[in-house]
Design an enzyme around this catalytic site. Sequence first.
Site, PDB file in Angstrom:
ATOM      1  N   SER A 160       0.845  -1.198   0.000  1.00  0.00           N
ATOM      2  CA  SER A 160       0.000   0.000   0.000  1.00  0.00           C
ATOM      3  C   SER A 160       0.878   1.245   0.000  1.00  0.00           C
ATOM      4  O   SER A 160       2.052   1.179  -0.367  1.00  0.00           O
ATOM      5  CB  SER A 160      -0.934  -0.031   1.209  1.00  0.00           C
ATOM      6  OG  SER A 160      -1.908   0.986   1.096  1.00  0.00           O
ATOM      7  N   ASN A 161       0.345   2.376   0.390  1.00  0.00           N
ATOM      8  CA  ASN A 161       1.144   3.610   0.447  1.00  0.00           C
ATOM      9  C   ASN A 161       0.654   4.472   1.602  1.00  0.00           C
ATOM     10  O   ASN A 161      -0.271   4.094   2.318  1.00  0.00           O
ATOM     11  CB  ASN A 161       1.078   4.344  -0.893  1.00  0.00           C
ATOM     12  CG  ASN A 161      -0.349   4.690  -1.252  1.00  0.00           C
ATOM     13  OD1 ASN A 161      -0.984   5.513  -0.605  1.00  0.00           O
ATOM     14  ND2 ASN A 161      -0.881   4.030  -2.276  1.00  0.00           N
ATOM     15  N   HIS A 162       1.259   5.635   1.759  1.00  0.00           N
ATOM     16  CA  HIS A 162       0.997   6.442   2.956  1.00  0.00           C
ATOM     17  C   HIS A 162      -0.235   7.350   2.869  1.00  0.00           C
ATOM     18  O   HIS A 162      -0.486   8.124   3.779  1.00  0.00           O
ATOM     19  CB  HIS A 162       2.205   7.338   3.247  1.00  0.00           C
ATOM     20  CG  HIS A 162       3.416   6.570   3.664  1.00  0.00           C
ATOM     21  ND1 HIS A 162       3.441   5.781   4.781  1.00  0.00           N
ATOM     22  CD2 HIS A 162       4.651   6.469   3.098  1.00  0.00           C
ATOM     23  CE1 HIS A 162       4.638   5.233   4.900  1.00  0.00           C
ATOM     24  NE2 HIS A 162       5.379   5.620   3.884  1.00  0.00           N
ATOM     25  N   SER A 163      -0.983   7.282   1.786  1.00  0.00           N
ATOM     26  CA  SER A 163      -2.110   8.216   1.657  1.00  0.00           C
ATOM     27  C   SER A 163      -3.152   7.964   2.753  1.00  0.00           C
ATOM     28  O   SER A 163      -3.515   6.820   3.032  1.00  0.00           O
ATOM     29  CB  SER A 163      -2.767   8.047   0.282  1.00  0.00           C
ATOM     30  OG  SER A 163      -3.965   8.777   0.244  1.00  0.00           O
TER      31      SER A 163
END
Length: 405
Positions: free
Chosen positions: A208-211
Site C-alpha cells: 500500500s502507500n501512505h495516503s
Amino acid sequence: MLQGKHILVGVTGSIAAYKAAILVRGLVKEGASVQVVMTPLAKEFITPLTMATLSKNPILVDFFDPEDGRWNSHVSLGEWADAYLIAPATANTLAKMAHGIADNLLLTTYLSARCPVLVAPAMDLDMFAHPATTENLSILRNRGVTIVEPGEGELASGLTGKGRMAEPEEIIAQLDRFFEKKKSLLGKRMIVTAGATIESIDPVRFISNHSTGKMGYAIAAELAERGAEVTLVSGRTHLPIPAGVQRIDVLSAAEMYDATVQAYADADGAVMCAAVADYTPEEVSDRKLKKSDDDLCIRLRRTRDIAAELGRTKGNRILVGFALETDSEEVNARGKLGRKNLDFIVLNSLRDAGAGFGVDTNKITIIERSGEQTSYPLASKREVAAHIVDKIETCFIGPETPKSV
Ligand code: CTP
C-alpha cells in the site's frame, strides 16, 4: 436563503450568550425554524424562557425531562437540522468538540449531527490565541466545521483584542452565504476517489502507500456543500464520511477501477485524488507465505490506470487529477495532464513542508490544459479543497468547457 430552513442553535456558557437571543430573533425573522439547545452553564447567562419565547420552541438542555422521563433525542435533533450553529462557542466546548467529549446534549448532538456545523467562538483574547484553542479550531476546520471568526474589540474581561463573538447580523449573513454556496453545483454528480489502495500478497500482508485520504475527503465535503451529489470511492481510511456524501468502500486498485468506472457512467465529473497502486502481485497466496532462508521475489503486474480510462471516455465531463511528485514536478504533472486527458491537474510536491501524506495542510499548483498555472500558499486541506472546487465550477460554466475527445 434561510426561509424554511431548520436551524439548530447551540448556546454555551459565555457572556456573549445574550447575543444568541438577537441571533435567534434574526433567524426567525428570516423565516427559519429554530430550535435551541443550551449547555447547563448557558442557562446562567441567558434564561431558557427568553430563548424559548424568541425561538417559539421549547429549549433543550438535559438528556431527558426529570418530570416525565421524556428523552431528548440528540439524533433526531441532528436529523431535523439543515445546519447546526453553535453561538457562542466557548473554548471549553470547542475543545470537547475537537476531542469527541459528549457530556451534555449540545455535544452529543454535535457528534451525531449529519448536517453542516458552524461555530462562532467567543472568549478572552488570550484564550483565543492559546495554542490549544488554535489547534482545536484547526481540528474542527479540517473536519469540515465552519468557523465564524470572532471580531476584535472590547472584551468582557476589560481587555481589548480578538475573541468577541461575531455580531448576530454577520453570523446570519454567513449562514445565508453558506446556503447560497450550496447551490452552485446543484444537480452535478461528482465522483471523488480518495485514500490508498491495498494489494494483497497473502491473507496477512499487503502493498500500500501512505495516503490517508484527507485531501480527497475535504474535496468531497466541499463539493457536497456546494450542492453536488458526491460519490466518494474510498480506499481504507479512518476518516468519517463527510455530510451528504455517498461512500463506496474499496480495497484494491481493481475494486476502485470497477466502482469508479461504474459510477462514471452517470457522472458529470470526477476528481482523482486516490493514491492508486500501479502494480499488484501477480498471484495472491491463499495461505500465509512462510519464510525461508532465500530472498523472496514477488512478481508484480500493472494495474489499470483509472484516471486514464476516465479520460479516454471523458466526453463533456470535468476530469481532475493529482500529481504528488518528489522531483521534476512540473514536467511530470504536465505529462500526466496530457496522458490522462484531464481538464486540470493539482500538483503537490513532497519537497514542500506541510504538503503530502497525513498532514492537515497542503500546498498546490493547479495546471490547466491551456498551460496556465496558479500556485497557492500553504493552507488547510479544507481551504485547498475550496480552491480546487472553485476551479471545477469555472470549468462547468467557463469558456474553457472541455470538448469531447
Ligand atoms: N491514477 C489512477 N489510477 C491509477 C494510477 C493513478 O486513477 N492506476 C490517478 C491518480 O489518482 C492521480 C493521477 O492518476 O489523479 C496521477 O497519479 P500518480 O500516481 O501521480 O501517477 P501515475 O500515472 O501512477 O505515474 P507515476 O506513478 O509514474 O508517477
